[in-house]
Write a protein that holds these residues in place. Structure first.
Motif, PDB file in Angstrom:
ATOM      1  N   PHE A 429       0.819  -1.218   0.000  1.00  0.00           N
ATOM      2  CA  PHE A 429       0.000   0.000   0.000  1.00  0.00           C
ATOM      3  C   PHE A 429       0.852   1.268   0.000  1.00  0.00           C
ATOM      4  O   PHE A 429       0.324   2.376  -0.141  1.00  0.00           O
ATOM      5  CB  PHE A 429      -0.962   0.007   1.191  1.00  0.00           C
ATOM      6  N   LEU A 430       2.179   1.139   0.165  1.00  0.00           N
ATOM      7  CA  LEU A 430       3.070   2.291   0.114  1.00  0.00           C
ATOM      8  C   LEU A 430       3.477   2.562  -1.334  1.00  0.00           C
ATOM      9  O   LEU A 430       3.817   1.645  -2.070  1.00  0.00           O
ATOM     10  CB  LEU A 430       4.339   2.040   0.939  1.00  0.00           C
ATOM     11  N   ASP A 431       3.485   3.835  -1.721  1.00  0.00           N
ATOM     12  CA  ASP A 431       4.075   4.157  -3.016  1.00  0.00           C
ATOM     13  C   ASP A 431       5.563   4.429  -2.803  1.00  0.00           C
ATOM     14  O   ASP A 431       6.019   4.596  -1.662  1.00  0.00           O
ATOM     15  CB  ASP A 431       3.357   5.335  -3.683  1.00  0.00           C
ATOM     16  N   PRO A 432       6.377   4.466  -3.860  1.00  0.00           N
ATOM     17  CA  PRO A 432       7.832   4.616  -3.696  1.00  0.00           C
ATOM     18  C   PRO A 432       8.248   5.866  -2.917  1.00  0.00           C
ATOM     19  O   PRO A 432       9.198   5.824  -2.126  1.00  0.00           O
ATOM     20  CB  PRO A 432       8.344   4.660  -5.143  1.00  0.00           C
ATOM     21  N   ALA A 433       7.548   6.975  -3.124  1.00  0.00           N
ATOM     22  CA  ALA A 433       7.898   8.201  -2.402  1.00  0.00           C
ATOM     23  C   ALA A 433       7.659   8.038  -0.903  1.00  0.00           C
ATOM     24  O   ALA A 433       8.455   8.490  -0.070  1.00  0.00           O
ATOM     25  CB  ALA A 433       7.095   9.381  -2.948  1.00  0.00           C
ATOM     26  N   GLU A 434       6.553   7.396  -0.526  1.00  0.00           N
ATOM     27  CA  GLU A 434       6.272   7.157   0.892  1.00  0.00           C
ATOM     28  C   GLU A 434       7.319   6.231   1.507  1.00  0.00           C
ATOM     29  O   GLU A 434       7.789   6.465   2.628  1.00  0.00           O
ATOM     30  CB  GLU A 434       4.889   6.526   1.049  1.00  0.00           C
ATOM     31  N   ALA A 435       7.676   5.171   0.776  1.00  0.00           N
ATOM     32  CA  ALA A 435       8.666   4.226   1.283  1.00  0.00           C
ATOM     33  C   ALA A 435      10.008   4.914   1.495  1.00  0.00           C
ATOM     34  O   ALA A 435      10.693   4.676   2.496  1.00  0.00           O
ATOM     35  CB  ALA A 435       8.810   3.049   0.323  1.00  0.00           C
ATOM     36  N   LEU A 436      10.383   5.786   0.563  1.00  0.00           N
ATOM     37  CA  LEU A 436      11.644   6.520   0.698  1.00  0.00           C
ATOM     38  C   LEU A 436      11.604   7.437   1.905  1.00  0.00           C
ATOM     39  O   LEU A 436      12.564   7.496   2.685  1.00  0.00           O
ATOM     40  CB  LEU A 436      11.904   7.320  -0.572  1.00  0.00           C
ATOM     41  N   ARG A 437      10.505   8.163   2.086  1.00  0.00           N
ATOM     42  CA  ARG A 437      10.377   9.057   3.250  1.00  0.00           C
ATOM     43  C   ARG A 437      10.472   8.281   4.547  1.00  0.00           C
ATOM     44  O   ARG A 437      11.192   8.686   5.484  1.00  0.00           O
ATOM     45  CB  ARG A 437       9.032   9.794   3.161  1.00  0.00           C
ATOM     46  N   LEU A 438       9.809   7.148   4.623  1.00  0.00           N
ATOM     47  CA  LEU A 438       9.829   6.341   5.841  1.00  0.00           C
ATOM     48  C   LEU A 438      11.215   5.785   6.116  1.00  0.00           C
ATOM     49  O   LEU A 438      11.687   5.794   7.266  1.00  0.00           O
ATOM     50  CB  LEU A 438       8.813   5.205   5.730  1.00  0.00           C
ATOM     51  N   PHE A 439      11.905   5.310   5.074  1.00  0.00           N
ATOM     52  CA  PHE A 439      13.237   4.759   5.310  1.00  0.00           C
ATOM     53  C   PHE A 439      14.213   5.855   5.714  1.00  0.00           C
ATOM     54  O   PHE A 439      15.058   5.642   6.590  1.00  0.00           O
ATOM     55  CB  PHE A 439      13.768   4.032   4.066  1.00  0.00           C
ATOM     56  N   ARG A 440      14.101   7.028   5.117  1.00  0.00           N
ATOM     57  CA  ARG A 440      15.002   8.122   5.469  1.00  0.00           C
ATOM     58  C   ARG A 440      14.688   8.704   6.838  1.00  0.00           C
ATOM     59  O   ARG A 440      15.432   9.533   7.349  1.00  0.00           O
ATOM     60  CB  ARG A 440      14.931   9.207   4.395  1.00  0.00           C
ATOM     61  N   THR A 441      13.593   8.271   7.416  1.00  0.00           N
ATOM     62  CA  THR A 441      13.246   8.679   8.777  1.00  0.00           C
ATOM     63  C   THR A 441      13.599   7.603   9.795  1.00  0.00           C
ATOM     64  O   THR A 441      14.214   7.891  10.821  1.00  0.00           O
ATOM     65  CB  THR A 441      11.740   8.996   8.868  1.00  0.00           C
ATOM     66  N   HIS A 442      13.245   6.358   9.502  1.00  0.00           N
ATOM     67  CA  HIS A 442      13.361   5.280  10.489  1.00  0.00           C
ATOM     68  C   HIS A 442      14.320   4.164  10.096  1.00  0.00           C
ATOM     69  O   HIS A 442      14.622   3.303  10.935  1.00  0.00           O
ATOM     70  CB  HIS A 442      11.977   4.674  10.743  1.00  0.00           C
ATOM     71  N   GLY A 443      14.778   4.128   8.868  1.00  0.00           N
ATOM     72  CA  GLY A 443      15.703   3.089   8.452  1.00  0.00           C
ATOM     73  C   GLY A 443      15.126   1.699   8.597  1.00  0.00           C
ATOM     74  O   GLY A 443      13.964   1.439   8.262  1.00  0.00           O
ATOM     75  N   THR A 444      15.911   0.797   9.152  1.00  0.00           N
ATOM     76  CA  THR A 444      15.495  -0.604   9.256  1.00  0.00           C
ATOM     77  C   THR A 444      14.411  -0.835  10.291  1.00  0.00           C
ATOM     78  O   THR A 444      13.925  -1.960  10.432  1.00  0.00           O
ATOM     79  CB  THR A 444      16.713  -1.481   9.593  1.00  0.00           C
ATOM     80  N   GLN A 445      14.004   0.204  11.020  1.00  0.00           N
ATOM     81  CA  GLN A 445      12.979   0.041  12.052  1.00  0.00           C
ATOM     82  C   GLN A 445      11.561   0.300  11.551  1.00  0.00           C
ATOM     83  O   GLN A 445      10.615   0.246  12.331  1.00  0.00           O
ATOM     84  CB  GLN A 445      13.291   0.936  13.253  1.00  0.00           C
ATOM     85  N   VAL A 446      11.410   0.582  10.261  1.00  0.00           N
ATOM     86  CA  VAL A 446      10.054   0.759   9.727  1.00  0.00           C
ATOM     87  C   VAL A 446       9.208  -0.477  10.004  1.00  0.00           C
ATOM     88  O   VAL A 446       8.032  -0.390  10.374  1.00  0.00           O
ATOM     89  CB  VAL A 446      10.092   1.057   8.215  1.00  0.00           C
ATOM     90  N   GLY A 447       9.806  -1.659   9.867  1.00  0.00           N
ATOM     91  CA  GLY A 447       9.077  -2.898  10.137  1.00  0.00           C
ATOM     92  C   GLY A 447       8.630  -3.011  11.576  1.00  0.00           C
ATOM     93  O   GLY A 447       7.574  -3.599  11.871  1.00  0.00           O
ATOM     94  N   ASP A 448       9.407  -2.464  12.504  1.00  0.00           N
ATOM     95  CA  ASP A 448       9.002  -2.476  13.914  1.00  0.00           C
ATOM     96  C   ASP A 448       7.794  -1.578  14.142  1.00  0.00           C
ATOM     97  O   ASP A 448       6.984  -1.827  15.045  1.00  0.00           O
ATOM     98  CB  ASP A 448      10.163  -2.001  14.799  1.00  0.00           C
ATOM     99  N   ILE A 449       7.676  -0.526  13.342  1.00  0.00           N
ATOM    100  CA  ILE A 449       6.565   0.419  13.490  1.00  0.00           C
ATOM    101  C   ILE A 449       5.294  -0.123  12.841  1.00  0.00           C
ATOM    102  O   ILE A 449       4.206  -0.066  13.428  1.00  0.00           O
ATOM    103  CB  ILE A 449       6.941   1.778  12.856  1.00  0.00           C
TER     104      ILE A 449
END
Length: 524
Positions: A429-449
């Motif tokens: 459900f994430l588009d590429p821009a959202e995924a990039l924003r999330l990774f540049r904020t949380h890195g490998t912890q996006v999955g924990d969130i």
């Protein structure tokens, strides 16, 4: 009793706290507002050596900063990444007349009349490439702007340029992640807690703090660290009752954020006819960041604001380069911060040193004060602070922070693009821009969130701009966020995307959640 009590939750305070607790010292840190609320969230957001500092012959500072770029990049590839800078050449560009380099060149070659010749810029970039021992970042190359896409947004008179490397960093997130790591290693982090007074006892400090509810607590520590940034002098005089000859020079740096001015992912380094420089940097995918100014600032109690005059200066500066003039209608946000520089007696704010000075009073209850510094050298500053602390307190371990990842940064730089793609695969459900924003904020912890979320609805309430209840809850519970502005302008920059009504709704939801948590704690 703690070993160390740190006053100040900016990058220097949090960096020292993290380094100290990792060496086996007990640490408490108090910040009167939010982490990174002042200077540390108002930078130009670069890990860089400081190319222009070479004109002031600050070789040691530049070398240390250049060495740190890649050390930091390896430890936080989610919130920092390589960036290429395009420096257009023009015979109109001049030195700041205060620089030692300008004075030397003008004395030897007076016919240059203060201009920066291209050969000298190239020589400076060669030194910049080799002074810090690059491993990851590519070196300088020359560009033909008539053929390169970087020339398309620029006026036709700019035909040649140099392109060199530095790094971007999410400055406020850097502070928060240092605090999180310090707390995970045993430090106590207190936000919205003001140090109202300190008292030197026979062999320790008594520190009185007041939290946001007005409740006062007393803490004891063997050593006090004054990392108050712009308020460092105030901490010494009003709080610690200490007289010192060291002074802080407050310099205001203002920035504007505009609609995106160019499509490529490189930044620009612009030289002005007044001897100053500014950057124009791709920002948050859809914007351009332009800055900074250098103006003396009266006192830390006066709010730092980007004035209309400063905004107009930046607009005119950028418009001297861009084909299409940049106007006030292009501005979507402006911000300003006060840099607490060490006062070395320089005649102008631009010429004031960006190096740091640490002073240690070695009495029975020692006091370490931090003056100056820049975000790129915060880790080395912390190591220098611990060297001084080690002269008065027993420290069990040596330096350790180089190469140790911050939360979410446990990934190689080269693997970041694949990790962003993997986020899209895991959460369709994430588009590429959202995924990039999330990774540049949380890195490998996006999955924990996000956990096992299969749809957006699984993330709870949608606050707008891609900000979900799941992310807000994480930021409140794990990253000290208390108010909407903490999230919208420091933990993220989603304030650029949310409307006023959406921001107000976020603030109300957070206030209700905090009230419910307090009531639950009261009734336990």
């Amino acid at each position: 009793m703690d070993d160390i009590f740190v006053i100040g939750g900016g990058i220097n305070g949090c960096g020292i706290a993290r380094d100290a607790v990792g060496r086996g010292l007990s640490v408490t840190l108090a910040e009167k507002s939010d982490l990174a609320q002042a200077t540390s969230s108002a930078s130009t957001k670069l890990f860089h050596g400081g190319l222009r500092y070479l004109e002031y012959f600050e070789i040691r500072l530049v070398r240390e900063a250049l060495q740190e770029r890649e050390t930091l990049l390896k430890a936080m590839p989610h919130i920092s990444w390589p960036m290429r800078f395009v420096l257009p050449l023009s015979p109109e560009m001049r030195f700041d007349t205060e620089t030692p380099a300008a004075k030397l060149l003008n004395s030897v070659m007076p016919w240059m009349k203060g201009r920066r010749p291209s050969w000298m810029i190239r020589a400076g970039l060669m030194l910049y490439d080799n002074l810090g021992g690059r491993e990851i970042l590519p070196g300088t190359k020359r560009l033909d702007l008539t053929q390169d896409p970087a020339g398309k947004p620029l006026q036709d008179r700019f035909q040649q340029a140099f392109e060199y490397s530095d790094c971007w960093v999410q400055d406020a997130r850097l502070v928060v992640l240092n605090a999180r790591d310090a707390e995970a290693r045993g430090a106590k982090i207190m936000t919205r807690t003001e140090v109202v007074s300190t008292h030197r006892a026979a062999d320790h400090w008594e520190i009185t703090c007041r939290d946001a509810d007005g409740e006062e607590t007393t803490h004891q520590a063997r050593l006090l660290v004054n990392a108050g940034g712009p308020w460092a002098a105030d901490v010494l005089g009003r709080v610690a009752h200490v007289n010192t000859a060291e002074k802080v020079r407050l310099v205001r740096g203002s920035h504007i954020v505009t609609k995106r001015l160019f499509d490529h992912d490189r930044a620009y380094f612009f030289q002005g006819t007044d001897g100053r420089i500014i950057f124009a940097i791709p920002y948050e995918q859809d914007f351009t960041l332009i800055g900074t100014t250098d103006r003396d600032h009266p006192d830390p109690q006066t709010p730092a604001e980007c004035t209309d005059a400063e905004a107009d200066y930046l607009l005119a500066f950028a418009s001297d380069y861009f084909r299409k003039p940049v106007t006030r209608d292009d501005i979507v946000w402006r911000y300003s911060g006060v840099r607490p520089l060490y006062d070395d007696g320089a005649t102008s704010a631009t010429a004031a040193t960006r190096d740091y000075v640490l002073t240690l009073e070695t009495t029975a209850a020692p006091l370490l004060s931090v003056f100056g510094g820049k975000i790129t050298t915060y880790r080395r500053l912390a190591e220098s602070a611990l060297e001084k602390i080690g002269s008065v307190l027993p420290v069990a371990k040596g330096s350790w922070t180089a190469g140790v990842a911050l939360p979410g940064g446990d990934i190689a730089v080269r693997d970041v693009p694949g990790a962003v793609t993997a986020l899209c695969d895991r959460y369709p459900f994430l588009d590429p821009a959202e995924a990039l924003r999330l990774f540049r904020t949380h890195g490998t912890q996006v999955g924990d969130i996000f956990g096992d979320a299969a749809t957006r609805d699984d993330l709870g309430r949608d606050f707008g701009g891609g900000l979900s209840e799941a992310e807000v809850t994480w930021l409140m519970d794990r990253e000290y966020a208390c108010a909407a502005e903490d999230i919208l302008w420091r933990r993220t920059k989603l304030g650029l995307r949310l409307s006023e009504d959406e921001a107000a709704a976020l603030g109300a939801w957070m206030a209700d959640r905090r009230a419910g948590q307090r009531e639950e704690e009261r009734t336990k």
